[in-house]
Scaffold this motif. Structure first.
Motif, PDB file in Angstrom:
ATOM      1  N   UNK A 294       0.808  -1.216   0.000  1.00  0.00           N
ATOM      2  CA  UNK A 294       0.000   0.000   0.000  1.00  0.00           C
ATOM      3  C   UNK A 294       0.844   1.272   0.000  1.00  0.00           C
ATOM      4  N   UNK A 295       2.043   1.207   0.533  1.00  0.00           N
ATOM      5  CA  UNK A 295       2.969   2.331   0.440  1.00  0.00           C
ATOM      6  C   UNK A 295       2.818   3.408   1.492  1.00  0.00           C
ATOM      7  N   UNK A 296       1.956   3.222   2.473  1.00  0.00           N
ATOM      8  CA  UNK A 296       1.846   4.239   3.533  1.00  0.00           C
ATOM      9  C   UNK A 296       3.172   4.441   4.254  1.00  0.00           C
ATOM     10  N   UNK A 297       3.913   3.368   4.461  1.00  0.00           N
ATOM     11  CA  UNK A 297       5.192   3.487   5.167  1.00  0.00           C
ATOM     12  C   UNK A 297       6.153   4.382   4.387  1.00  0.00           C
ATOM     13  N   UNK A 298       6.162   4.265   3.083  1.00  0.00           N
ATOM     14  CA  UNK A 298       7.063   5.076   2.256  1.00  0.00           C
ATOM     15  C   UNK A 298       6.655   6.537   2.309  1.00  0.00           C
ATOM     16  N   UNK A 299       5.351   6.791   2.285  1.00  0.00           N
ATOM     17  CA  UNK A 299       4.887   8.181   2.351  1.00  0.00           C
ATOM     18  C   UNK A 299       5.128   8.773   3.738  1.00  0.00           C
ATOM     19  N   UNK A 300       5.065   7.934   4.776  1.00  0.00           N
ATOM     20  CA  UNK A 300       5.252   8.408   6.146  1.00  0.00           C
ATOM     21  C   UNK A 300       6.721   8.645   6.473  1.00  0.00           C
TER      22      UNK A 300
ATOM     23  N   UNK B 284       0.327   1.071   8.859  1.00  0.00           N
ATOM     24  CA  UNK B 284       0.447  -0.032   7.890  1.00  0.00           C
ATOM     25  C   UNK B 284      -0.839  -0.863   7.873  1.00  0.00           C
ATOM     26  N   UNK B 285      -1.537  -0.922   6.738  1.00  0.00           N
ATOM     27  CA  UNK B 285      -2.805  -1.645   6.687  1.00  0.00           C
ATOM     28  C   UNK B 285      -2.641  -3.156   6.766  1.00  0.00           C
ATOM     29  N   UNK B 286      -1.450  -3.664   6.434  1.00  0.00           N
ATOM     30  CA  UNK B 286      -1.224  -5.098   6.505  1.00  0.00           C
ATOM     31  C   UNK B 286      -0.678  -5.557   7.846  1.00  0.00           C
ATOM     32  N   UNK B 287      -0.443  -4.612   8.758  1.00  0.00           N
ATOM     33  CA  UNK B 287       0.193  -4.904  10.057  1.00  0.00           C
ATOM     34  C   UNK B 287       1.491  -5.668   9.823  1.00  0.00           C
ATOM     35  N   UNK B 288       2.219  -5.232   8.813  1.00  0.00           N
ATOM     36  CA  UNK B 288       3.438  -5.937   8.400  1.00  0.00           C
ATOM     37  C   UNK B 288       4.691  -5.430   9.101  1.00  0.00           C
ATOM     38  N   UNK B 289       4.581  -4.288   9.790  1.00  0.00           N
ATOM     39  CA  UNK B 289       5.773  -3.681  10.395  1.00  0.00           C
ATOM     40  C   UNK B 289       5.750  -3.856  11.913  1.00  0.00           C
ATOM     41  N   UNK B 290       6.896  -4.204  12.459  1.00  0.00           N
ATOM     42  CA  UNK B 290       7.062  -4.321  13.899  1.00  0.00           C
ATOM     43  C   UNK B 290       8.293  -3.538  14.321  1.00  0.00           C
ATOM     44  N   UNK B 291       8.256  -3.092  15.572  1.00  0.00           N
ATOM     45  CA  UNK B 291       9.384  -2.358  16.132  1.00  0.00           C
ATOM     46  C   UNK B 291       9.878  -3.118  17.346  1.00  0.00           C
ATOM     47  N   UNK B 292      11.133  -3.530  17.307  1.00  0.00           N
ATOM     48  CA  UNK B 292      11.750  -4.215  18.449  1.00  0.00           C
ATOM     49  C   UNK B 292      12.625  -3.208  19.170  1.00  0.00           C
ATOM     50  N   UNK B 293      12.566  -3.186  20.508  1.00  0.00           N
ATOM     51  CA  UNK B 293      13.405  -2.247  21.258  1.00  0.00           C
ATOM     52  C   UNK B 293      14.335  -2.991  22.191  1.00  0.00           C
TER      53      UNK B 293
ATOM     54  N   UNK C 133      13.246   5.789   5.571  1.00  0.00           N
ATOM     55  CA  UNK C 133      13.356   4.457   6.178  1.00  0.00           C
ATOM     56  C   UNK C 133      12.827   3.341   5.294  1.00  0.00           C
ATOM     57  N   UNK C 134      11.878   3.664   4.429  1.00  0.00           N
ATOM     58  CA  UNK C 134      11.201   2.603   3.673  1.00  0.00           C
ATOM     59  C   UNK C 134      11.183   2.918   2.178  1.00  0.00           C
ATOM     60  N   UNK C 135      11.194   1.843   1.392  1.00  0.00           N
ATOM     61  CA  UNK C 135      10.989   1.946  -0.051  1.00  0.00           C
ATOM     62  C   UNK C 135      10.125   0.748  -0.442  1.00  0.00           C
ATOM     63  N   UNK C 136       9.722   0.737  -1.696  1.00  0.00           N
ATOM     64  CA  UNK C 136       8.960  -0.395  -2.214  1.00  0.00           C
ATOM     65  C   UNK C 136       9.722  -1.014  -3.374  1.00  0.00           C
ATOM     66  N   UNK C 137       9.714  -2.343  -3.438  1.00  0.00           N
ATOM     67  CA  UNK C 137      10.442  -3.047  -4.486  1.00  0.00           C
ATOM     68  C   UNK C 137       9.807  -2.780  -5.846  1.00  0.00           C
ATOM     69  N   UNK C 138      10.658  -2.694  -6.846  1.00  0.00           N
ATOM     70  CA  UNK C 138      10.165  -2.600  -8.215  1.00  0.00           C
ATOM     71  C   UNK C 138       9.374  -3.877  -8.505  1.00  0.00           C
ATOM     72  N   UNK C 139       8.306  -3.741  -9.217  1.00  0.00           N
ATOM     73  CA  UNK C 139       7.555  -4.940  -9.601  1.00  0.00           C
ATOM     74  C   UNK C 139       6.435  -5.251  -8.643  1.00  0.00           C
ATOM     75  N   UNK C 140       6.751  -5.919  -7.514  1.00  0.00           N
ATOM     76  CA  UNK C 140       5.671  -6.342  -6.610  1.00  0.00           C
ATOM     77  C   UNK C 140       5.289  -5.279  -5.598  1.00  0.00           C
ATOM     78  N   UNK C 141       6.087  -4.237  -5.430  1.00  0.00           N
ATOM     79  CA  UNK C 141       5.725  -3.140  -4.525  1.00  0.00           C
ATOM     80  C   UNK C 141       5.845  -3.467  -3.055  1.00  0.00           C
TER      81      UNK C 141
END
Ligand code: SF4
Length: 64
Positions: free
Chosen positions: A13-19, A55-64, A23-31
């Protein structure tokens, strides 16, 4: 802190890249997410937290 991205959950969806484009990019092709800087300095914590929350997919986590 460490950013972990689960590309199995990423829907490209690319929200991470816009935010936080430093820190984030999207791969060519599959995004699917590419983490440019998986261990960012603490000053970037607000941006990382926002990206994790948005992130709409809940794909990102933050470890501290
Ligand atoms: S916001 Fe989430 S689903 Fe969208 S590209 Fe980033 S990691 Fe993938």
């Amino acid at each position: 802190m460490k950013i972990v991205a689960d590309t199995g959950k990423c829907v490209g969806a690319g929200q991470c890249v816009r935010t936080a484009p430093e820190l984030f990019d999207q791969a060519e092709g599959d995004g699917l997410v590419v983490v440019l800087n998986p261990e960012p300095e603490d000053a970037l914590l607000p941006a990382v937290g926002e990206a994790v929350d948005l992130c709409p997919g809940r794909a990102l986590s933050l470890l501290r």
